[in-house]
Design an enzyme around this catalytic site. Structure first.
Site, PDB file in Angstrom:
ATOM      1  N   ASP A  94      57.074  35.303 -43.836  1.00 11.40           N
ATOM      2  CA  ASP A  94      56.414  36.307 -42.980  1.00 11.40           C
ATOM      3  C   ASP A  94      55.734  35.700 -41.764  1.00 11.40           C
ATOM      4  OD1 ASP A  94      55.423  38.468 -45.743  1.00 11.40           O
ATOM      5  OD2 ASP A  94      57.325  38.177 -44.693  1.00 11.40           O
ATOM      6  N   LYS A 109      47.372  42.883 -46.507  1.00 16.53           N
ATOM      7  CA  LYS A 109      48.280  44.039 -46.630  1.00 16.53           C
ATOM      8  C   LYS A 109      49.068  43.951 -47.939  1.00 16.53           C
ATOM      9  CE  LYS A 109      52.552  44.188 -44.669  1.00 16.53           C
ATOM     10  NZ  LYS A 109      53.616  44.590 -45.582  1.00 16.53           N
ATOM     11  N   ASN A 110      49.658  42.779 -48.225  1.00 13.92           N
ATOM     12  CA  ASN A 110      50.565  42.709 -49.370  1.00 13.92           C
ATOM     13  C   ASN A 110      49.851  42.656 -50.710  1.00 13.92           C
ATOM     14  OD1 ASN A 110      52.644  43.019 -47.649  1.00 13.92           O
ATOM     15  ND2 ASN A 110      53.158  40.846 -47.525  1.00 13.92           N
ATOM     16  N   ARG A 157      67.663  43.977 -49.138  1.00 12.45           N
ATOM     17  CA  ARG A 157      66.397  44.104 -49.859  1.00 12.45           C
ATOM     18  C   ARG A 157      66.583  44.864 -51.178  1.00 12.45           C
ATOM     19  NH1 ARG A 157      61.246  44.797 -46.157  1.00 12.45           N
ATOM     20  NH2 ARG A 157      60.424  43.527 -47.868  1.00 12.45           N
ATOM     21  N   CYS A 175      60.724  47.074 -43.757  1.00 16.06           N
ATOM     22  CA  CYS A 175      61.378  46.296 -42.693  1.00 16.06           C
ATOM     23  C   CYS A 175      62.854  46.095 -43.005  1.00 16.06           C
ATOM     24  CB  CYS A 175      60.723  44.918 -42.578  1.00 16.06           C
ATOM     25  SG  CYS A 175      59.002  45.038 -42.099  1.00 16.06           S
ATOM     26  N   ARG A 207      51.685  48.713 -38.859  1.00 17.09           N
ATOM     27  CA  ARG A 207      51.856  48.776 -40.310  1.00 17.09           C
ATOM     28  C   ARG A 207      51.073  47.667 -40.984  1.00 17.09           C
ATOM     29  NH1 ARG A 207      57.201  47.872 -42.497  1.00 17.09           N
ATOM     30  NH2 ARG A 207      55.881  47.886 -44.345  1.00 17.09           N
TER      31      ARG A 207
END
Ligand code: EPZ
Length: 420
Positions: free
Chosen positions: A307, A22-23, A122, A117, A399
């Site tokens: 994570d 995903k990242n 952030r 999230c 997600r």
């Protein structure tokens, strides 16, 4: 609304194949728009964040469509808009990569402040400071939640990141690909998805050296062209299944991965009593008997990934003894602990440190996913708990996890998705 229903206390046995990262993909899709041409991105995970970025690129005038299951074609030759202030941009944090990509392509960009999230402020100050260092004027309109960037030209420079930041490292790489001269990022993040993004940019004709180390050199070029690329396997998805196997007991082969990326977790799983067999592109986890407690401190790669912290907390909830988990990356990532306590977990939190006192048995609970990885932690707790667990806010889980209930069912879990 959908929720997941789990009947726990079943061992996990069998094989699970890991999807694209995903990242990595949420950086590579925006990177594709720097080129005035067609890119083909393979091993795409079927997750909500990808659909969100597809929507954003389409609204910018690119053609962005699946040409096969897991294969995305991005044609950005008709890209004609640098104004990315629509809703799909606000939905995910990775939208911030549109700043670097649009700045490289058009020397200007208007991008809505990203969502994502919610575990702390952030900030994106490091991103904006770097864009200014490259020669961009940056207007921060927090009232309307819009960042506007404009540059006559971008000129390479030396950038030292005060904090190791994945997002800032990638965003600087994106913007610097077409800058004049050389940009050096010092104290760069080293995650696998940074290397993957750099490799894709180099396939597009960029000149990036040192990705994966803490000094990355980008020599600006005139233009980039489209490229074909295969996304690396998802380190965090793989780790989630490895922890689930450890917590539930059983024997699971996690395949289509890069075992090297898993080293920090593999070491910990051996420490708490699992047997780990490593192959070229798989890791087998054999877990019998009660897990031992341990100490975990999240760090930037190659340290233990933040994570995987919520999943590990769930996995250690029945371990023998007290585990200490220190979160060094995010100031407020423990919101999920209150949900874990509904299973009977005995966890104390003080600031960035959690003490997880292992108990004999978890009981099923009705909980909510408070964010993507917290959702994965709820699933792991439900899989190990005695009884039925109901998990709401499944959209958070979708997600970042492709077909998670199917993959777990194939391992013997009693889990199903229910539409309310
Ligand atoms: C990326 O977020 C990941 N998201 C996160 O994964 C992951 O937790 C994080 O990296 C750390 O590995 C994506 O890749 C889309 P950072 P990012 O910039 O880039 C501070 C998931 O579950 N910081 O590396 O936002 C920041 O506050 C998600 O897949 C600044 O101070 O993280 C944090 O303390 C959750 N100013 C630290 O740096 C900035 O401008 C690391 O953040 C940027 C960051």
């Amino acid at each position: 609304m959908e929720h997941l229903l789990i009947r726990g206390k079943r061992p996990l046995v069998g094989e699970v194949s890991i999807s694209g990262a995903k990242n990595a993909v949420v950086a590579i899709i925006p990177a594709a728009i720097i080129a005035d041409g067609v890119s083909i991105i393979d091993n795409l995970p079927a997750i909500e964040d990808v659909k969100c970025l597809q929507d954003s690129l389409t609204k910018l005038g690119a053609v962005c469509q699946l040409i096969d299951e897991g294969t995305l074609m991005v044609d950005s030759s008709a890209l004609n808009n640098f104004n990315a202030t629509f809703n799909s941009v606000r939905r995910i944090r990775a939208s911030y990569y549109l700043m670097g990509a649009l700045l490289a392509r058009f020397k200007q960009a208007k991008v809505a402040l990203p969502g994502g999230c919610n575990f702390g402020t952030r900030p994106i100050d490091l991103h904006l400071k770097a864009f200014r260092a490259l020669g961009a004027e940056v207007d921060e309109d927090y009232e309307n939640g819009i960042i506007s960037l404009k540059a006559d030209k971008l000129v390479g420079t030396n950038i030292f990141l005060d904090t190791v930041s994945v997002g800032a490292t990638i965003n600087i790489m994106l913007a610097a690909t077409l800058a004049e001269g050389v940009t050096v990022i010092e104290n760069a993040a080293k995650e696998p998805h940074i290397v993957d993004t750099a490799n894709f940019l180099n396939m597009m004709g960029a000149r990036i050296r040192g990705a994966g180390t803490d000094v990355i050199r980008i020599t600006g070029v005139k233009e980039l062209h489209g490229a074909e690329y295969m996304i690396i396997p998802d380190q965090i998805e793989a780790g989630t299944y490895m922890i689930a196997a450890a917590a539930c007991g059983g024997h699971v082969c996690v395949k289509n991965i890069i075992p090297k990326h898993m080293d920090s977790l593999t070491t910990k799983l051996k420490e708490i009593g699992c047997r780990v067999i490593e192959g070229d592109d798989f890791v087998e986890i054999v877990s019998e008997g009660r897990l031992k407690s341990t100490k975990i401190k999240t760090m930037a790669y190659p340290g233990f990934p933040t994570d995987l912290h919520p999943q590990m907390a769930a996995g250690l909830s029945k371990a023998d003894g007290v585990s200490i988990l220190t979160e060094t990356v995010w100031e407020n990532r423990f919101q999920y602990i209150n949900e874990l306590r509904k299973f009977g977990c005995d966890i104390m939190v003080d600031g960035r440190v959690a003490a997880i006192h292992g108990i004999e048995e978890l009981h099923g609970a009705e909980v909510m996913a408070t964010d993507l990885r917290a959702g994965a932690a709820m699933i792991i707790a439900g899989l190990t708990a005695d009884g039925i667990t109901k998990i709401g806010n499944v959209r958070f889980i979708d997600r970042g996890y492709e077909k998670i209930e199917y993959k777990l069912k194939a391992l013997g879990a009693d889990i199903k998705r229910v539409k309310e």
